[in-house]
Design an enzyme around this catalytic site. Structure first.
Site, PDB file in Angstrom:
ATOM      1  N   GLU A 101       0.851  -1.196   0.000  1.00 22.77           N
ATOM      2  CA  GLU A 101       0.000   0.000   0.000  1.00 22.77           C
ATOM      3  C   GLU A 101       0.887   1.247   0.000  1.00 22.77           C
ATOM      4  O   GLU A 101       1.981   1.257   0.570  1.00 22.77           O
ATOM      5  CB  GLU A 101      -0.916  -0.055   1.238  1.00 22.77           C
ATOM      6  CG  GLU A 101      -1.838   1.125   1.439  1.00 22.77           C
ATOM      7  CD  GLU A 101      -2.882   1.326   0.347  1.00 22.77           C
ATOM      8  OE1 GLU A 101      -2.484   1.427  -0.824  1.00 22.77           O
ATOM      9  OE2 GLU A 101      -4.080   1.428   0.671  1.00 22.77           O
ATOM     10  N   ASP A 102       0.404   2.305  -0.624  1.00 19.67           N
ATOM     11  CA  ASP A 102       1.161   3.554  -0.669  1.00 19.67           C
ATOM     12  C   ASP A 102       1.189   4.253   0.688  1.00 19.67           C
ATOM     13  O   ASP A 102       2.241   4.627   1.187  1.00 19.67           O
ATOM     14  CB  ASP A 102       0.589   4.501  -1.748  1.00 19.67           C
ATOM     15  CG  ASP A 102      -0.938   4.626  -1.675  1.00 19.67           C
ATOM     16  OD1 ASP A 102      -1.550   4.088  -0.723  1.00 19.67           O
ATOM     17  OD2 ASP A 102      -1.511   5.261  -2.574  1.00 19.67           O
ATOM     18  N   ASP A 105      -3.667   6.003   6.340  1.00 21.20           N
ATOM     19  CA  ASP A 105      -4.160   7.252   6.930  1.00 21.20           C
ATOM     20  C   ASP A 105      -5.043   6.875   8.123  1.00 21.20           C
ATOM     21  O   ASP A 105      -4.534   6.569   9.196  1.00 21.20           O
ATOM     22  CB  ASP A 105      -4.905   8.004   5.827  1.00 21.20           C
ATOM     23  CG  ASP A 105      -5.366   9.387   6.234  1.00 21.20           C
ATOM     24  OD1 ASP A 105      -4.787   9.977   7.144  1.00 21.20           O
ATOM     25  OD2 ASP A 105      -6.326   9.896   5.630  1.00 21.20           O
ATOM     26  N   PHE A 154      -1.204  16.318   3.536  1.00 17.78           N
ATOM     27  CA  PHE A 154      -1.559  15.673   2.278  1.00 17.78           C
ATOM     28  C   PHE A 154      -0.332  15.633   1.367  1.00 17.78           C
ATOM     29  O   PHE A 154       0.299  16.645   1.122  1.00 17.78           O
ATOM     30  CB  PHE A 154      -2.699  16.426   1.592  1.00 17.78           C
ATOM     31  CG  PHE A 154      -3.280  15.646   0.448  1.00 17.78           C
ATOM     32  CD1 PHE A 154      -4.207  14.635   0.671  1.00 17.78           C
ATOM     33  CD2 PHE A 154      -2.860  15.895  -0.850  1.00 17.78           C
ATOM     34  CE1 PHE A 154      -4.713  13.893  -0.379  1.00 17.78           C
ATOM     35  CE2 PHE A 154      -3.370  15.156  -1.914  1.00 17.78           C
ATOM     36  CZ  PHE A 154      -4.299  14.153  -1.671  1.00 17.78           C
ATOM     37  N   ARG A 167       1.390  11.671  -9.871  1.00 15.74           N
ATOM     38  CA  ARG A 167       1.763  10.277  -9.564  1.00 15.74           C
ATOM     39  C   ARG A 167       3.182   9.974 -10.049  1.00 15.74           C
ATOM     40  O   ARG A 167       3.870   9.124  -9.503  1.00 15.74           O
ATOM     41  CB  ARG A 167       0.791   9.291 -10.235  1.00 15.74           C
ATOM     42  CG  ARG A 167      -0.613   9.290  -9.655  1.00 15.74           C
ATOM     43  CD  ARG A 167      -1.380   8.075 -10.180  1.00 15.74           C
ATOM     44  NE  ARG A 167      -2.811   8.176  -9.959  1.00 15.74           N
ATOM     45  CZ  ARG A 167      -3.446   7.837  -8.839  1.00 15.74           C
ATOM     46  NH1 ARG A 167      -2.770   7.385  -7.810  1.00 15.74           N
ATOM     47  NH2 ARG A 167      -4.755   7.938  -8.745  1.00 15.74           N
TER      48      ARG A 167
END
Ligand code: 5GP
Length: 178
Positions: A101-102, A105, A154, A167
């Site tokens: 997973e990137d 959160d 963010f 990206r």
């Protein structure tokens, strides 16, 4: 990189630091999964860059598969129920699964995916996340392999987007309004 009007990018995690960390993670994963039938499962789209680098840093025969999920919307956001919009291509029977997973959160998305994959016949399921916003966590989810803890900001780049932009950025950056 050229930015959208009114936006400025500030590097939070450099491409060099990411490269070093991914190599370390690759070595650990190679040692931990030696002799095991490993499949990396990338969560689209954000993990596509990370999984490409991580897979090449792992010195084992492995398989790669992808899932894409989407949230059901605001009302179910807090319950963490997500919809699988692209399922795996192959069975997990007898496999050792590493979810790639990137960013974690609130943990709601990964918590759902983790529970779901554990019910699909895998020998084991573990999680590898590049970035972790620990202070934002709403549900405890085990991050077995982690790249970096980051503050509650963010970020974009290295697979992560804002409205599909950035990206392709090699660094992880904050987006500043200029
Ligand atoms: P969670 O369910 O843990 O709250 O959300 C995880 C997902 O939210 C990530 O896979 C990612 O798609 C998105 N996300 C969370 N924080 C960020 C961020 O800082 N930047 C971007 N681009 N996406 C984020």
């Amino acid at each position: 990189m050229r930015t959208a009007a009114g936006e400025r990018l500030e590097v939070l995690v450099s491409s060099q630091d990411i490269k070093t960390r991914v190599e370390q993670l690759g070595k650990r994963i190679s040692a931990d999964y030696d002799g095991k039938d490993l499949v990396l499962i990338g969560i689209l789209k954000g993990s596509f860059v990370f999984i490409a680098d991580l897979a090449r840093a792992i010195d084992l025969p492995l398989a790669v598969d992808f899932m894409a999920v989407s949230s059901y919307g605001m009302s179910t956001k807090s319950s963490g129920v997500v919809r699988i919009v692209k399922d795996l291509d192959n069975s997990l029977d007898g496999k050792h699964v590493l979810v790639v997973e990137d960013i974690v959160d609130t943990g709601l998305t990964l918590n759902y995916i983790y529970g779901h994959l554990k019910s699909r016949g895998a020998m084991s399921v573990k999680i590898c996340a590049l970035l972790d916003k620990v202070s934002r966590r709403q549900v405890a989810v085990p991050v077995h392999y982690k790249g970096f803890d980051i503050p509650d900001e963010f970020v974009v780049g290295y697979g992560l987007d804002v409205e599909e932009r950035y990206r392709n950025l090699p660094d992880v950056c904050r987006v500043m309004k200029s």
